[in-house]
Design a protein around this motif. Structure first.
Motif, PDB file in Angstrom:
ATOM      1  N   UNK A   1      -3.687   1.110   6.425  1.00 14.67           N
ATOM      2  CA  UNK A   1      -3.476   0.258   7.590  1.00 14.67           C
ATOM      3  C   UNK A   1      -1.972  -0.005   7.680  1.00 14.67           C
ATOM      4  N   UNK A   2      -1.267   0.786   8.480  1.00 12.98           N
ATOM      5  CA  UNK A   2       0.197   0.702   8.520  1.00 12.98           C
ATOM      6  C   UNK A   2       0.703  -0.417   9.417  1.00 12.98           C
ATOM      7  N   UNK A   3       0.429  -1.646   9.037  1.00 17.81           N
ATOM      8  CA  UNK A   3       0.835  -2.766   9.877  1.00 17.81           C
ATOM      9  C   UNK A   3       1.940  -3.599   9.248  1.00 17.81           C
ATOM     10  N   UNK A   4       2.459  -3.175   8.105  1.00 12.34           N
ATOM     11  CA  UNK A   4       3.439  -3.998   7.411  1.00 12.34           C
ATOM     12  C   UNK A   4       4.855  -3.583   7.783  1.00 12.34           C
ATOM     13  N   UNK A   5       5.300  -2.383   7.406  1.00 12.56           N
ATOM     14  CA  UNK A   5       6.635  -1.948   7.858  1.00 12.56           C
ATOM     15  C   UNK A   5       6.888  -0.480   7.539  1.00 12.56           C
ATOM     16  N   UNK A   6       7.841   0.058   8.261  1.00 11.49           N
ATOM     17  CA  UNK A   6       8.341   1.407   8.055  1.00 11.49           C
ATOM     18  C   UNK A   6       9.851   1.260   7.988  1.00 11.49           C
ATOM     19  N   UNK A   7      10.462   1.756   6.924  1.00 12.00           N
ATOM     20  CA  UNK A   7      11.904   1.597   6.813  1.00 12.00           C
ATOM     21  C   UNK A   7      12.513   2.543   5.813  1.00 12.00           C
ATOM     22  N   UNK A   8      13.823   2.581   5.817  1.00 18.22           N
ATOM     23  CA  UNK A   8      14.538   3.463   4.927  1.00 18.22           C
ATOM     24  C   UNK A   8      15.352   2.693   3.911  1.00 18.22           C
ATOM     25  N   UNK A   9      15.535   3.334   2.752  1.00 15.84           N
ATOM     26  CA  UNK A   9      16.367   2.739   1.708  1.00 15.84           C
ATOM     27  C   UNK A   9      16.773   3.848   0.747  1.00 15.84           C
ATOM     28  N   UNK A  10      18.028   3.861   0.373  1.00 11.10           N
ATOM     29  CA  UNK A  10      18.499   4.833  -0.598  1.00 11.10           C
ATOM     30  C   UNK A  10      18.330   6.272  -0.157  1.00 11.10           C
ATOM     31  N   UNK A  11      18.423   6.527   1.151  1.00 15.23           N
ATOM     32  CA  UNK A  11      18.320   7.887   1.652  1.00 15.23           C
ATOM     33  C   UNK A  11      16.896   8.385   1.838  1.00 15.23           C
ATOM     34  N   UNK A  12      15.912   7.531   1.670  1.00 12.35           N
ATOM     35  CA  UNK A  12      14.509   7.926   1.855  1.00 12.35           C
ATOM     36  C   UNK A  12      13.822   6.951   2.816  1.00 12.35           C
ATOM     37  N   UNK A  13      12.748   7.444   3.453  1.00  5.54           N
ATOM     38  CA  UNK A  13      11.935   6.611   4.336  1.00  5.54           C
ATOM     39  C   UNK A  13      10.646   6.245   3.630  1.00  5.54           C
ATOM     40  N   UNK A  14      10.195   5.013   3.862  1.00  7.46           N
ATOM     41  CA  UNK A  14       8.990   4.493   3.217  1.00  7.46           C
ATOM     42  C   UNK A  14       8.087   3.815   4.234  1.00  7.46           C
ATOM     43  N   UNK A  15       6.787   3.890   3.973  1.00 13.70           N
ATOM     44  CA  UNK A  15       5.788   3.158   4.735  1.00 13.70           C
ATOM     45  C   UNK A  15       5.158   2.153   3.780  1.00 13.70           C
ATOM     46  N   UNK A  16       5.164   0.882   4.164  1.00 12.98           N
ATOM     47  CA  UNK A  16       4.475  -0.151   3.393  1.00 12.98           C
ATOM     48  C   UNK A  16       3.199  -0.451   4.166  1.00 12.98           C
ATOM     49  N   UNK A  17       2.050  -0.248   3.530  1.00  7.01           N
ATOM     50  CA  UNK A  17       0.776  -0.375   4.234  1.00  7.01           C
ATOM     51  C   UNK A  17      -0.333  -0.800   3.276  1.00  7.01           C
ATOM     52  N   UNK A  18      -1.408  -1.320   3.858  1.00  2.00           N
ATOM     53  CA  UNK A  18      -2.598  -1.631   3.084  1.00  2.00           C
ATOM     54  C   UNK A  18      -3.323  -0.314   2.800  1.00  2.00           C
ATOM     55  N   UNK A  19      -3.547  -0.023   1.521  1.00  2.14           N
ATOM     56  CA  UNK A  19      -4.230   1.205   1.116  1.00  2.14           C
ATOM     57  C   UNK A  19      -5.678   0.867   0.797  1.00  2.14           C
ATOM     58  N   UNK A  20      -6.591   1.461   1.519  1.00  6.65           N
ATOM     59  CA  UNK A  20      -8.004   1.192   1.286  1.00  6.65           C
ATOM     60  C   UNK A  20      -8.491   1.777  -0.036  1.00  6.65           C
ATOM     61  N   UNK A  21      -7.899   2.885  -0.465  1.00  4.70           N
ATOM     62  CA  UNK A  21      -8.281   3.486  -1.739  1.00  4.70           C
ATOM     63  C   UNK A  21      -7.960   2.551  -2.902  1.00  4.70           C
TER      64      UNK A  21
END
Length: 152
Positions: free
Chosen positions: A93-113
């Motif tokens: 559930x990608x409702x938290x944030x998408x952003x970059x840091x240190x030259x990489x992109x990250x998705x912070x999301x709720x993982x159902x697994x």
């Protein structure tokens, strides 16, 4: 090989760049970029040439799907390659944030697994597809809770 690694990092960070832009950023000629891209493609790096320039094939599609999921509050089905190389199928559930840091992109999301908030490196997402399922708004807890998160 360092220049070619730098070329891949530039594409990861910028998304899409022309040969002229890459040459300028790396301090080489356009023909050197064209040769380096050919060598990288031969080595299996998924670089594609589109109208605006070169891009890493999978990353652009992944970003587009994440944007669609965020805007529509939709569940995202991903295949994620962990640090050990194992690929797992997940619904997030990608409702938290998408952003970059240190030259990489990250998705912070709720993982159902994992039944928890996780951080996913975009360059490790093998595939992403938006589902028709809408997810609820996340709890509005303090952002400090994100400080202790580790990459999945």
């Amino acid at each position: 090989m360092k220049r070619r690694d730098a070329l891949v990092e530039e594409l990861r960070n910028a998304g899409c760049l022309s040969a002229r832009q890459l040459a300028s950023r790396l301090g080489v000629s356009k023909s050197t970029i064209v040769r380096d891209v050919a060598k990288l493609r031969e080595a299996g790096v998924p670089i594609r040439l589109g109208r605006p320039g070169y891009a890493l094939a999978g990353l652009e599609t992944v970003r587009r799907e994440i944007d669609r999921a965020l805007l529509g509050r939709r569940v995202l089905r991903i295949e994620y390659r962990g640090a050990d190389g194992t690929v797992t199928a997940r619904e997030v559930e990608p409702s938290i944030c998408l952003g970059g840091r240190g030259g990489r992109w990250y998705l912070v999301a709720w993982c159902r697994l994992r039944d928890d908030v996780r951080i996913f490196r975009l360059d490790r997402i093998v595939s992403a597809a938006v589902t028709d399922e809408r997810h609820p708004e996340p709890d509005q807890g303090p952002l400090e809770t994100l400080a202790g998160l580790t990459e999945d």
